[in-house]
Scaffold this motif. Structure first.
Motif, PDB file in Angstrom:
ATOM      1  N   VAL A  24       0.835  -1.201   0.000  1.00  0.00           N
ATOM      2  CA  VAL A  24       0.000   0.000   0.000  1.00  0.00           C
ATOM      3  C   VAL A  24       0.873   1.255   0.000  1.00  0.00           C
ATOM      4  O   VAL A  24       0.581   2.238  -0.687  1.00  0.00           O
ATOM      5  CB  VAL A  24      -0.957  -0.019   1.204  1.00  0.00           C
ATOM      6  N   ALA A  25       1.959   1.234   0.782  1.00  0.00           N
ATOM      7  CA  ALA A  25       2.868   2.382   0.791  1.00  0.00           C
ATOM      8  C   ALA A  25       3.483   2.602  -0.587  1.00  0.00           C
ATOM      9  O   ALA A  25       3.591   3.742  -1.059  1.00  0.00           O
ATOM     10  CB  ALA A  25       3.957   2.168   1.838  1.00  0.00           C
ATOM     11  N   GLY A  26       3.888   1.529  -1.239  1.00  0.00           N
ATOM     12  CA  GLY A  26       4.434   1.679  -2.579  1.00  0.00           C
ATOM     13  C   GLY A  26       3.412   2.191  -3.576  1.00  0.00           C
ATOM     14  O   GLY A  26       3.734   3.042  -4.420  1.00  0.00           O
ATOM     15  N   LEU A  27       2.183   1.711  -3.501  1.00  0.00           N
ATOM     16  CA  LEU A  27       1.138   2.200  -4.406  1.00  0.00           C
ATOM     17  C   LEU A  27       0.809   3.669  -4.153  1.00  0.00           C
ATOM     18  O   LEU A  27       0.555   4.432  -5.097  1.00  0.00           O
ATOM     19  CB  LEU A  27      -0.117   1.338  -4.254  1.00  0.00           C
ATOM     20  N   PHE A  28       0.826   4.088  -2.884  1.00  0.00           N
ATOM     21  CA  PHE A  28       0.552   5.487  -2.566  1.00  0.00           C
ATOM     22  C   PHE A  28       1.626   6.408  -3.154  1.00  0.00           C
ATOM     23  O   PHE A  28       1.315   7.439  -3.770  1.00  0.00           O
ATOM     24  CB  PHE A  28       0.471   5.668  -1.053  1.00  0.00           C
ATOM     25  N   ILE A  29       2.893   6.053  -2.976  1.00  0.00           N
ATOM     26  CA  ILE A  29       3.964   6.877  -3.535  1.00  0.00           C
ATOM     27  C   ILE A  29       3.942   6.832  -5.056  1.00  0.00           C
ATOM     28  O   ILE A  29       4.219   7.844  -5.730  1.00  0.00           O
ATOM     29  CB  ILE A  29       5.322   6.408  -2.984  1.00  0.00           C
ATOM     30  N   TYR A  30       3.594   5.695  -5.614  1.00  0.00           N
ATOM     31  CA  TYR A  30       3.496   5.599  -7.071  1.00  0.00           C
ATOM     32  C   TYR A  30       2.402   6.521  -7.615  1.00  0.00           C
ATOM     33  O   TYR A  30       2.595   7.216  -8.617  1.00  0.00           O
ATOM     34  CB  TYR A  30       3.217   4.154  -7.471  1.00  0.00           C
ATOM     35  N   ALA A  31       1.258   6.550  -6.943  1.00  0.00           N
ATOM     36  CA  ALA A  31       0.169   7.413  -7.410  1.00  0.00           C
ATOM     37  C   ALA A  31       0.451   8.891  -7.149  1.00  0.00           C
ATOM     38  O   ALA A  31       0.041   9.754  -7.939  1.00  0.00           O
ATOM     39  CB  ALA A  31      -1.138   7.004  -6.723  1.00  0.00           C
ATOM     40  N   PHE A  32       1.162   9.195  -6.058  1.00  0.00           N
ATOM     41  CA  PHE A  32       1.380  10.596  -5.694  1.00  0.00           C
ATOM     42  C   PHE A  32       2.586  11.206  -6.413  1.00  0.00           C
ATOM     43  O   PHE A  32       2.483  12.279  -7.022  1.00  0.00           O
ATOM     44  CB  PHE A  32       1.562  10.712  -4.183  1.00  0.00           C
ATOM     45  N   LEU A  33       3.727  10.539  -6.341  1.00  0.00           N
ATOM     46  CA  LEU A  33       4.938  11.122  -6.922  1.00  0.00           C
ATOM     47  C   LEU A  33       5.071  10.833  -8.414  1.00  0.00           C
ATOM     48  O   LEU A  33       5.391  11.732  -9.190  1.00  0.00           O
ATOM     49  CB  LEU A  33       6.177  10.585  -6.190  1.00  0.00           C
ATOM     50  N   LEU A  34       4.803   9.596  -8.814  1.00  0.00           N
ATOM     51  CA  LEU A  34       5.070   9.222 -10.191  1.00  0.00           C
ATOM     52  C   LEU A  34       3.953   9.621 -11.137  1.00  0.00           C
ATOM     53  O   LEU A  34       4.216  10.060 -12.260  1.00  0.00           O
ATOM     54  CB  LEU A  34       5.319   7.711 -10.291  1.00  0.00           C
ATOM     55  N   ILE A  35       2.692   9.495 -10.700  1.00  0.00           N
ATOM     56  CA  ILE A  35       1.574   9.807 -11.593  1.00  0.00           C
ATOM     57  C   ILE A  35       1.124  11.256 -11.419  1.00  0.00           C
ATOM     58  O   ILE A  35       1.040  12.015 -12.401  1.00  0.00           O
ATOM     59  CB  ILE A  35       0.409   8.838 -11.334  1.00  0.00           C
ATOM     60  N   ALA A  36       0.828  11.683 -10.184  1.00  0.00           N
ATOM     61  CA  ALA A  36       0.315  13.031  -9.957  1.00  0.00           C
ATOM     62  C   ALA A  36       1.377  14.105 -10.205  1.00  0.00           C
ATOM     63  O   ALA A  36       1.094  15.130 -10.853  1.00  0.00           O
ATOM     64  CB  ALA A  36      -0.228  13.149  -8.538  1.00  0.00           C
ATOM     65  N   LEU A  37       2.573  13.910  -9.710  1.00  0.00           N
ATOM     66  CA  LEU A  37       3.629  14.918  -9.853  1.00  0.00           C
ATOM     67  C   LEU A  37       4.550  14.653 -11.030  1.00  0.00           C
ATOM     68  O   LEU A  37       5.406  15.507 -11.343  1.00  0.00           O
ATOM     69  CB  LEU A  37       4.465  14.985  -8.566  1.00  0.00           C
TER      70      LEU A  37
END
Length: 392
Positions: free
Chosen positions: A213-226
């Motif tokens: 879940v932590a990896g998916l959160f960072i993936y959605a926030f840093l890699l996709i959103a930003l």
């Protein structure tokens, strides 16, 4: 006159040796004598060894000859159950009920501890034995995999890029998680209140947060959103999320057991609340806080899923965490074990050995530093200096 009539009236009659021992244990002369529960006599040791051997023979006969059963795990479990039952029966012949219950509980607890120890020793030994053909070569520590392929011999390539990547990612994760975890623990302990109980509930819930879940959160926030690229910094942030609740929860437990008299003494000398926390509470709990940091680092350095999601395996040496994917020891071991060739398997086990050794070294170093600082703080100081320090 018979032998029964010639027996003195004050001498107790025993029908068997076991009854005689029970009567001797409850006689007025020995009623006030404390019963030893730690020492073992020769009969106790023989009962323990005989029960182990007899239960092993009985289970082997039933498991392999009489009953159509197979499997090593089932054999060990059935042997342990038979040993406990047989040991309880043998002990009940010569000991009273409390001693029998004590011996059964001791056998169960020590047996469980022995099983855990054997599993741990087997896991570590198996890992080191499988990885020995790889880490016995010096190039395994001084080279990366940029010039070696999966089918190349073990004299080519190494894990230099994975070791450096793990240390960089762990260092960034500690810089993020340690201040946030300590601040959260101080808030829950020293301020508390209704909001503090809510924060404690959230922290305890995040302790069981899956690393995926932590990896998916960072993936959605840093890699996709930003729009950030896959790099070591994203992996470090994901690791810090998994480390944060461990550090905060462990530090909260340590700070709560600091004696309240130390806080009251500091406040009585005129120190403020935050000065008391900074100069009294945190230095007193320093060894426990070091343990909280160790637990967080042990959780973070072995995570594979967050690094796999926000970064990716790389064969090249990369020291900049903000550009290009960065490999790590868990990710290197994971990709090596999943490869079809034998050399990759050996390299994967070698990386796991280095990971285990790194965790042990970090644990020993931090414990030594915490012990030295605790001994330095235990030296007597003039009360004027303490008063000046607390009130300043």
């Amino acid at each position: 006159m018979t032998m029964l009539e010639e027996r003195p009236l004050d001498e107790p009659f025993a029908a068997d040796p076991a009854t005689a021992r029970r009567q001797a244990a409850t006689s007025p002369e020995t009623a006030d004598r404390p019963r030893s529960i730690s020492s073992r006599t020769f009969d106790d040791r023989m009962s323990l060894g005989g029960s182990a051997v007899a239960s092993l023979c009985l289970v082997w006969l039933l498991y392999t000859v009489v009953l159509p059963m197979s499997g090593k795990l089932g054999f060990v479990l059935l042997w342990f159950v038979a040993f406990v039952l047989l040991y309880a029966g043998v002990t009940a012949v010569s000991q009273p009920g409390p001693v029998v219950r004590d011996r059964i509980a001791s056998a169960v607890i020590q047996g469980g501890a022995a099983v855990v120890l054997l599993v741990l020793v087997f896991t570590v030994a198996y890992t080191f034995v499988r990885g020995f053909p790889a880490y016995r070569h010096l190039n395994f520590f001084t080279q990366d995999m940029s010039s070696a392929g999966p089918s190349d011999p073990l004299t080519q390539g190494g894990i230099k890029h994975a070791v450096v990547g793990s240390l960089i990612e762990l260092g960034i994760a500690v810089l993020i998680a340690l201040p946030l975890g300590l601040t959260t623990a101080v808030f829950m302990t020293e301020i508390g209140g209704r909001f503090g109980r809510i924060v404690r509930t959230i922290v305890e819930s995040m302790t069981a947060l899956p690393d995926l879940v932590a990896g998916l959160f960072i993936y959605a926030f840093l890699l996709i959103a930003l729009g950030q690229e896959r790099n070591g910094f994203a992996a470090a942030v994901a690791l810090s999320i998994t480390m944060l609740p461990i550090i905060a929860r462990s530090a909260d437990v340590v700070l709560r057991i600091v004696p309240g008299g130390l806080r009251e003494a500091s406040l009585a000398l005129g120190a403020s609340h935050w000065r008391t926390v900074w100069s009294v509470v945190l230095p007193t709990a320093r060894p426990g806080l070091a343990t909280a940091l160790i637990l967080g680092m042990a959780r973070g350095i072995g995570e594979t899923a967050p690094v796999l999601i926000v970064s990716q395996p790389s064969a090249y040496f990369e020291s900049n965490p903000f550009h290009n994917p960065m490999n790590s020891l868990p990710l290197f071991a994971y990709t090596g074990i999943r490869a079809p060739d034998t050399n990759s398997h050996t390299r994967g086990f070698g990386a796991a050995c280095v990971l285990l050794a790194t965790v042990i070294v970090l644990f020993v170093v931090i414990r030594i530093l915490a012990r030295q600082r605790r001994a330095r703080d235990a030296r007597p100081r003039p009360w004027t200096r303490l008063a000046r320090r607390a009130s300043s």
